[in-house]
Design a protein around this motif. Structure first.
Motif, PDB file in Angstrom:
ATOM      1  N   LEU A 113       0.679  -1.074   0.006  1.00  0.00           N
ATOM      2  CA  LEU A 113       0.128  -0.068   0.061  1.00  0.00           C
ATOM      3  C   LEU A 113       0.796   1.139  -0.032  1.00  0.00           C
ATOM      4  O   LEU A 113       1.985   1.452   0.962  1.00  0.00           O
ATOM      5  N   LEU A 114       0.600   2.302  -0.744  1.00  0.00           N
ATOM      6  CA  LEU A 114       1.268   3.463  -1.055  1.00  0.00           C
ATOM      7  C   LEU A 114       0.150   4.450  -1.087  1.00  0.00           C
ATOM      8  O   LEU A 114      -0.499   4.661  -1.969  1.00  0.00           O
ATOM      9  N   GLU A 115       0.335   5.419   0.058  1.00  0.00           N
ATOM     10  CA  GLU A 115      -0.930   6.346   0.124  1.00  0.00           C
ATOM     11  C   GLU A 115      -0.177   7.801   0.063  1.00  0.00           C
ATOM     12  O   GLU A 115       0.776   8.005   0.517  1.00  0.00           O
ATOM     13  N   GLY A 165       3.640   2.161   2.799  1.00  0.00           N
ATOM     14  CA  GLY A 165       4.466   3.337   2.306  1.00  0.00           C
ATOM     15  C   GLY A 165       3.496   4.422   2.036  1.00  0.00           C
ATOM     16  O   GLY A 165       2.552   4.433   1.816  1.00  0.00           O
ATOM     17  N   GLY A 166       3.832   5.927   2.416  1.00  0.00           N
ATOM     18  CA  GLY A 166       3.190   7.101   2.379  1.00  0.00           C
ATOM     19  C   GLY A 166       4.157   8.200   1.907  1.00  0.00           C
ATOM     20  O   GLY A 166       5.130   8.304   2.307  1.00  0.00           O
ATOM     21  N   LEU A 167       3.251   9.070   1.080  1.00  0.00           N
ATOM     22  CA  LEU A 167       3.970  10.290   0.534  1.00  0.00           C
ATOM     23  C   LEU A 167       3.248  11.455   1.138  1.00  0.00           C
ATOM     24  O   LEU A 167       1.857  11.591   0.873  1.00  0.00           O
ATOM     25  N   PRO A 222       7.209   7.894  -8.116  1.00  0.00           N
ATOM     26  CA  PRO A 222       7.797   6.594  -8.779  1.00  0.00           C
ATOM     27  C   PRO A 222       8.989   6.141  -7.939  1.00  0.00           C
ATOM     28  O   PRO A 222       8.952   4.782  -7.944  1.00  0.00           O
ATOM     29  N   ALA A 223       9.844   7.148  -7.295  1.00  0.00           N
ATOM     30  CA  ALA A 223      10.815   6.452  -6.462  1.00  0.00           C
ATOM     31  C   ALA A 223      10.193   5.550  -5.341  1.00  0.00           C
ATOM     32  O   ALA A 223      10.899   4.690  -4.923  1.00  0.00           O
ATOM     33  N   LEU A 224       9.188   6.253  -4.728  1.00  0.00           N
ATOM     34  CA  LEU A 224       8.656   5.451  -3.613  1.00  0.00           C
ATOM     35  C   LEU A 224       7.939   3.958  -3.867  1.00  0.00           C
ATOM     36  O   LEU A 224       8.217   3.038  -3.291  1.00  0.00           O
ATOM     37  N   ALA A 225       7.308   4.187  -5.033  1.00  0.00           N
ATOM     38  CA  ALA A 225       6.622   3.057  -5.533  1.00  0.00           C
ATOM     39  C   ALA A 225       7.741   1.748  -5.899  1.00  0.00           C
ATOM     40  O   ALA A 225       7.615   0.904  -5.781  1.00  0.00           O
ATOM     41  N   ALA A 226       8.738   2.463  -6.491  1.00  0.00           N
ATOM     42  CA  ALA A 226       9.888   1.323  -6.662  1.00  0.00           C
ATOM     43  C   ALA A 226      10.194   0.629  -5.456  1.00  0.00           C
ATOM     44  O   ALA A 226      10.853  -0.607  -5.434  1.00  0.00           O
ATOM     45  N   GLU A 227      10.036   1.129  -4.001  1.00  0.00           N
ATOM     46  CA  GLU A 227      10.568   0.633  -3.093  1.00  0.00           C
ATOM     47  C   GLU A 227       9.680  -0.745  -2.677  1.00  0.00           C
ATOM     48  O   GLU A 227       9.909  -1.673  -1.729  1.00  0.00           O
ATOM     49  N   ALA A 228       8.463  -0.819  -3.129  1.00  0.00           N
ATOM     50  CA  ALA A 228       7.294  -1.726  -2.852  1.00  0.00           C
ATOM     51  C   ALA A 228       7.890  -3.326  -3.355  1.00  0.00           C
ATOM     52  O   ALA A 228       8.656  -3.300  -4.578  1.00  0.00           O
ATOM     53  N   PRO A 229       7.537  -4.103  -2.592  1.00  0.00           N
ATOM     54  CA  PRO A 229       8.116  -5.575  -3.060  1.00  0.00           C
ATOM     55  C   PRO A 229       7.454  -5.900  -4.367  1.00  0.00           C
ATOM     56  O   PRO A 229       6.263  -5.692  -4.444  1.00  0.00           O
ATOM     57  N   ASP A 231       6.785  -8.814  -5.559  1.00  0.00           N
ATOM     58  CA  ASP A 231       5.970 -10.117  -5.460  1.00  0.00           C
ATOM     59  C   ASP A 231       4.381  -9.572  -4.816  1.00  0.00           C
ATOM     60  O   ASP A 231       3.771 -10.399  -4.460  1.00  0.00           O
ATOM     61  N   ALA A 232       4.102  -8.394  -4.487  1.00  0.00           N
ATOM     62  CA  ALA A 232       3.002  -7.893  -4.141  1.00  0.00           C
ATOM     63  C   ALA A 232       2.302  -6.873  -5.194  1.00  0.00           C
ATOM     64  O   ALA A 232       3.029  -6.516  -5.999  1.00  0.00           O
ATOM     65  N   THR A 233       1.005  -6.784  -4.791  1.00  0.00           N
ATOM     66  CA  THR A 233       0.140  -6.094  -5.621  1.00  0.00           C
ATOM     67  C   THR A 233       0.319  -4.712  -5.179  1.00  0.00           C
ATOM     68  O   THR A 233      -0.051  -4.350  -4.183  1.00  0.00           O
ATOM     69  N   LEU A 234       0.964  -3.621  -5.913  1.00  0.00           N
ATOM     70  CA  LEU A 234       1.135  -2.231  -5.469  1.00  0.00           C
ATOM     71  C   LEU A 234      -0.304  -1.526  -5.459  1.00  0.00           C
ATOM     72  O   LEU A 234      -0.800  -1.800  -6.665  1.00  0.00           O
ATOM     73  N   VAL A 235      -0.795  -0.853  -4.769  1.00  0.00           N
ATOM     74  CA  VAL A 235      -2.044  -0.284  -4.756  1.00  0.00           C
ATOM     75  C   VAL A 235      -1.768   1.430  -4.086  1.00  0.00           C
ATOM     76  O   VAL A 235      -1.286   1.377  -3.150  1.00  0.00           O
ATOM     77  N   VAL A 236      -1.869   2.012  -5.093  1.00  0.00           N
ATOM     78  CA  VAL A 236      -1.398   3.795  -4.823  1.00  0.00           C
ATOM     79  C   VAL A 236      -3.145   4.007  -4.511  1.00  0.00           C
ATOM     80  O   VAL A 236      -3.909   4.142  -5.265  1.00  0.00           O
ATOM     81  N   PHE A 237      -3.193   4.869  -3.280  1.00  0.00           N
ATOM     82  CA  PHE A 237      -4.424   5.362  -3.234  1.00  0.00           C
ATOM     83  C   PHE A 237      -4.267   6.690  -2.357  1.00  0.00           C
ATOM     84  O   PHE A 237      -3.201   7.079  -1.856  1.00  0.00           O
TER      85      PHE A 237
END
Length: 311
Positions: A113-115, A165-167, A222-229, A231-237
């Motif tokens: 999860l990336l908020e 992760g959060g921005l 993009p840089a923070l999203a690249a830190e996500a594993p 093998d997991a489904t990335l969800v930006v919300f």
């Protein structure tokens, strides 16, 4: 919209039936030429009612009586305006997870999860809370988030979250007394249940702090999203964030998200992002529009207290 109209509209569409205190204050501000003139010395994005009320409460000024509130704001304007210029309405309402959960539960698990606009990150823990949609209960955690939902088959399981992760331009820390005091000041006066919910949710976040990054939603996503594993489904919300962003940056953000290998959940006022052929909202109260990957799904109140599913 003039500043007076902004406050009158807030009284009618957001505060009425939700916070009698803020309805009274908004009507008083809308009729105070002196305070309106002072507010208009601020940048347009810093004139919003929630910011003014939160700052006065943070400073322990009076909010119960409109005349005393207006007098305090005018008399202490250098301090009030100084706080308004450096602070933002970073309401961190865990109750908004009631709108996110039905979408998150149906995505391929596990999730990263990336908020965007994460504040202190309380909405990054949808798997840790309990939920009640009418008589339907999901999860056993605390706090228990309640939602009056219609047209929705509630989820039966919680999502599995393996990364958070959060921005935010100004990320807040739930282990900081000053940050906690600001977040509490943003909770509307009558909402004692929200205050108790905040305290419980803050304990959840403090026990396992998320990765919060100070940055811009376009340049640094993009840089923070690249830190996500991988093998997991990335969800930006994001929820009730983009209205504070200029239209050109909203469009740039949407372009960036679409270029990522992710799912995108937006929960914003209907005029913030472009959608076609929307059904009418349930009533005249302010509603957010919940959408997944650009497809509208539901109308919901901004604190997650209700959800009308149509998607």
């Amino acid at each position: 919209m003039t500043t007076a109209e902004l406050y009158a509209t807030f009284a009618a569409q957001e505060a009425r039936g939700v916070s009698p205190t803020y309805e009274r204050l908004s009507l008083a501000v809308a009729q105070s030429d002196e305070l309106l003139a002072l507010l208009e010395t601020l940048p347009e994005g810093k004139r919003q009612p929630n910011l003014l009320y939160g700052v006065v409460r943070f400073l322990r000024g009076p909010v119960d009586e409109p005349d005393a509130f207006v007098d305090y704001a005018v008399t202490h304007w250098p301090t009030v305006s100084g706080e308004m210029r450096v602070r933002a309405t970073q309401t961190n309402e865990a109750g908004r997870c009631t709108a996110l959960l039905p979408v998150l539960a149906k995505l391929p698990q596990p999730l990263a999860l990336l908020e965007v606009g994460a504040s202190a990150g309380l909405c990054l823990y949808p798997d840790q809370y309990g939920y009640r949609y009418g008589d339907h209960v999901v999860g056993t955690g605390t706090p228990v988030l309640e939602c009056d939902a219609s047209g929705l088959v509630p989820p039966t399981t919680l999502p599995k979250v393996v990364w958070r992760g959060g921005l935010d331009l100004n990320p807040l820390d739930v282990t900081s007394a000053d940050d906690v005091a600001w977040l509490e000041a943003l909770i509307w006066p009558e909402h004692t249940h929200r205050r108790a919910r905040f305290v419980a949710a803050a304990k959840v976040a403090a026990a396992d702090p998320p990765r919060l990054v100070r940055g811009d939603l376009v340049d640094d996503l993009p840089a923070l999203a690249a830190e996500a594993p991988s093998d997991a489904t990335l969800v930006v919300f994001h929820t009730s964030v983009l209205y504070q962003v200029p239209p050109d940056r909203r469009r740039a953000f949407a372009d960036v998200v679409r270029d990522l290998d992710c799912h995108w959940i937006a929960n914003e006022a209907a005029d913030v992002l472009p959608y076609d052929n929307l059904p009418d909202p349930p009533n005249e109260a302010l509603h957010n529009l919940l959408a997944l990957d650009g497809t509208p799904l539901a109308w919901g109140r901004s604190h997650g207290q209700s959800l009308v599913w149509f998607g």
